[in-house]
Write an enzyme that holds these catalytic residues in place. Structure first.
Site, PDB file in Angstrom:
ATOM      1  N   LYS A 211     -16.673  -2.519  31.664  1.00 41.75           N
ATOM      2  CA  LYS A 211     -15.826  -1.871  30.652  1.00 41.75           C
ATOM      3  C   LYS A 211     -16.661  -1.520  29.418  1.00 41.75           C
ATOM      4  O   LYS A 211     -17.792  -1.992  29.274  1.00 41.75           O
ATOM      5  CB  LYS A 211     -14.676  -2.808  30.282  1.00 41.75           C
TER       6      LYS A 211
ATOM      7  N   ARG B 259      -2.562 -13.534  26.400  1.00 41.57           N
ATOM      8  CA  ARG B 259      -2.989 -12.165  26.142  1.00 41.57           C
ATOM      9  C   ARG B 259      -2.342 -11.342  27.242  1.00 41.57           C
ATOM     10  O   ARG B 259      -1.132 -11.167  27.241  1.00 41.57           O
ATOM     11  CB  ARG B 259      -4.529 -12.067  26.113  1.00 41.57           C
TER      12      ARG B 259
ATOM     13  N   TYR C  81     -28.546  -2.596  -2.140  1.00 41.95           N
ATOM     14  CA  TYR C  81     -27.249  -2.498  -2.809  1.00 41.95           C
ATOM     15  C   TYR C  81     -26.814  -3.827  -3.415  1.00 41.95           C
ATOM     16  O   TYR C  81     -27.065  -4.896  -2.859  1.00 41.95           O
ATOM     17  CB  TYR C  81     -26.177  -2.090  -1.797  1.00 41.95           C
TER      18      TYR C  81
ATOM     19  N   MET D 140     -25.961   1.963   5.391  1.00 39.12           N
ATOM     20  CA  MET D 140     -25.428   2.706   6.541  1.00 39.12           C
ATOM     21  C   MET D 140     -26.531   3.101   7.520  1.00 39.12           C
ATOM     22  O   MET D 140     -26.382   2.958   8.731  1.00 39.12           O
ATOM     23  CB  MET D 140     -24.718   3.969   6.044  1.00 39.12           C
TER      24      MET D 140
HETATM   25  C1  LIG Z   1     -13.991  -8.631  29.722  1.00 39.58           C
HETATM   26  C2  LIG Z   1     -13.387  -9.353  30.855  1.00 39.58           C
HETATM   27  C3  LIG Z   1     -14.192  -9.966  31.819  1.00 39.58           C
HETATM   28  C4  LIG Z   1     -15.693 -10.135  31.643  1.00 39.58           C
HETATM   29  O1  LIG Z   1     -15.898 -11.131  30.648  1.00 39.58           O
HETATM   30  P1  LIG Z   1     -17.339 -11.620  30.197  1.00 39.58           P
HETATM   31  O2  LIG Z   1     -17.056 -12.723  29.246  1.00 39.58           O
HETATM   32  O3  LIG Z   1     -18.002 -10.473  29.534  1.00 39.58           O
HETATM   33  O4  LIG Z   1     -18.073 -12.055  31.414  1.00 39.58           O
HETATM   34  C5  LIG Z   1     -13.568 -10.485  32.952  1.00 39.58           C
HETATM   35  N1  LIG Z   1     -12.225 -10.435  33.086  1.00 39.58           N
HETATM   36  C6  LIG Z   1     -11.425  -9.891  32.157  1.00 39.58           C
HETATM   37  C7  LIG Z   1      -9.964  -9.888  32.353  1.00 39.58           C
HETATM   38  C8  LIG Z   1     -11.961  -9.354  31.000  1.00 39.58           C
HETATM   39  O5  LIG Z   1     -11.171  -8.823  30.060  1.00 39.58           O
END
Ligand SMILES: *Cc1c(COP(=O)(O)O)cnc(C)c1O
Length: 387
Positions: free
Chosen positions: A49, A147, A269, A322
């Site tokens: 992802k 979640r 800054y 930036m």
């Molecule tokens: C992002 C995610 C993973 C992978 O998690 P990592 O901690 O990056 O290995 C696996 N399952 C679900 C549902 C996730 O949201």
């Protein structure tokens, strides 16, 4: 009239503020390491992802497919479409579930939603009934993270109903760990027990619990399929032990100028940092617009993150701007820390997890936020610097 400039490759290199190098072979070897850590019979999928945590989802998927990885997890359906275009035969799960109204698109591209709620499940079941096909989908069950996922009660209801789970093919039962990075956290065992309680009656359906951290929690957590993400990219999944993964990403920033800063002078800054002695400071071409979190800068009260140049650890000094930041190169020979040279600001010598700690964040956020301005290269990374 537009002014078109054709640049040679060499000229293009001269214009790079920063360079981002990604080692696809290291991703492949990390996947093999995870696969070999899993108990025999557990499939190792790959979570790609957020554009493969910033490394390039399609290239990662293609490289891992060559290595024997068959199953990929993405967050969004559009991410799934991009992977599908490259890999016609891969199994692709959409962790974000079924987006309302989109079932037909999922079916056309052979994407499997990981259904995250009873509403998701009901919509998928309704679509399957309408088209008269029992299409595959995963069911995500909430084992305590609150979640995504059906409550165990909703899951039991759906499984008992021929118009719900009976209308499609539940091909994977999954849940997600909230505290896997802390192996001794009581939540891990509690989630394991909750997942067993919800799913043991359906053990004929493959099950999945582990992200990267779960892979390292031991065989009880492996089930039939694991879904590691961060470890593939060299990130640190477990807080309490040294990270065994090979580094995958290197970011280098160009030194635009080196200046002398006299003791007592303010740097950057808000004059947040003051030179405590005469310094040599390199101003490099990467800043928070490139994902260098502003909070990782230094103040007179607090040290900041660091970079690396030819065997020398070099601290950031002052606020991160930036597009640029200042690095203290007082202890580095002038022949090395000079205008036009590049400083490693993430990579084999500068772990994203270490730098992230200064910004009170995690390597996941560093990798996925690296910004678009770097010149990108796919090539093997050198071993960490021993000099
Ligand atoms: C992002 C995610 C993973 C992978 O998690 P990592 O901690 O990056 O290995 C696996 N399952 C679900 C549902 C996730 O949201």
């Amino acid at each position: 009239m537009t002014h078109q400039t054709e640049l040679s490759a060499q000229q293009t290199d001269m214009l790079a503020g920063g360079r981002l190098t990604i080692d696809l072979d290291a991703i492949a070897s990390n996947w093999l390491f995870l696969k070999n850590t899993l108990k025999s019979g557990t499939e190792c999928a790959a979570t790609i992802k957020a554009d493969g945590y910033g490394t390039g989802a399609v290239l990662v998927a293609q490289r891992l497919w060559q290595e024997g990885c068959k199953t990929f997890c993405v967050a969004l359906p559009e991410e799934g479409l991009a992977v599908r275009a490259a890999l016609p035969d891969a199994t692709i799960y959409i962790l974000g579930g079924l987006f309302t109204g989109a079932a037909e698109v999922y079916e056309q591209a052979n994407l499997r939603p990981a259904l995250i709620s009873l509403e998701d499940l009901t919509e998928w079941a309704g679509y399957c009934s309408n088209v008269g096909r029992k299409l595959p989908a995963a069911i995500h069950i909430d084992s305590g993270m609150s979640r995504t996922g059906l409550s165990p009660e909703d899951f039991a209801t759906a499984m008992a109903d021929s118009t719900l789970a009976g209308a499609f093919e539940p091909c994977l039962l999954m849940t997600h760990l909230a505290c896997g990075s802390e192996p001794d956290h009581p939540m891990n065992k509690a989630q394991l027990a909750a997942f067993h309680a919800a799913t043991d009656a359906y053990a004929h359906i493959p099950r999945s619990m582990s992200n990267s951290a779960g892979v390292f929690l031991g065989e009880d957590y492996h089930f039939d399929l694991a879904r590691p993400g961060i470890s593939l990219y060299g990130g640190k999944a477990v807080d309490t032990v040294p990270n065994p993964m090979a580094p995958v990403v290197k970011v280098e920033a160009r030194i635009m100028m080196v200046r002398d800063v006299a003791k007592g002078s303010a740097i950057g800054y808000a004059a947040a940092a003051t030179a405590k002695q005469d310094l040599k400071v390199a101003v490099v071409a990467a800043g928070y617009a490139d994902g260098m979190h502003r909070r990782a800068g230094s103040t007179d009260e607090r040290e900041g993150a660091f970079g690396w140049v030819s065997g020398h650890k070099v601290p950031l000094i002052g606020r991160i701007s930036m597009d640029m930041m200042a690095i203290d190169v007082t202890n580095v020979p002038e022949s090395i820390a000079k205008r036009g040279a590049f400083v490693e600001i993430l990579g084999p010598n500068v772990a994203a997890s270490d730098v992230a700690a200064y910004a009170e964040t995690i390597d996941y956020e560093y990798l996925t936020g690296l910004g678009k301005r770097y010149h990108r290269f796919y090539e093997p990374l050198p071993a960490p610097d021993q000099s």
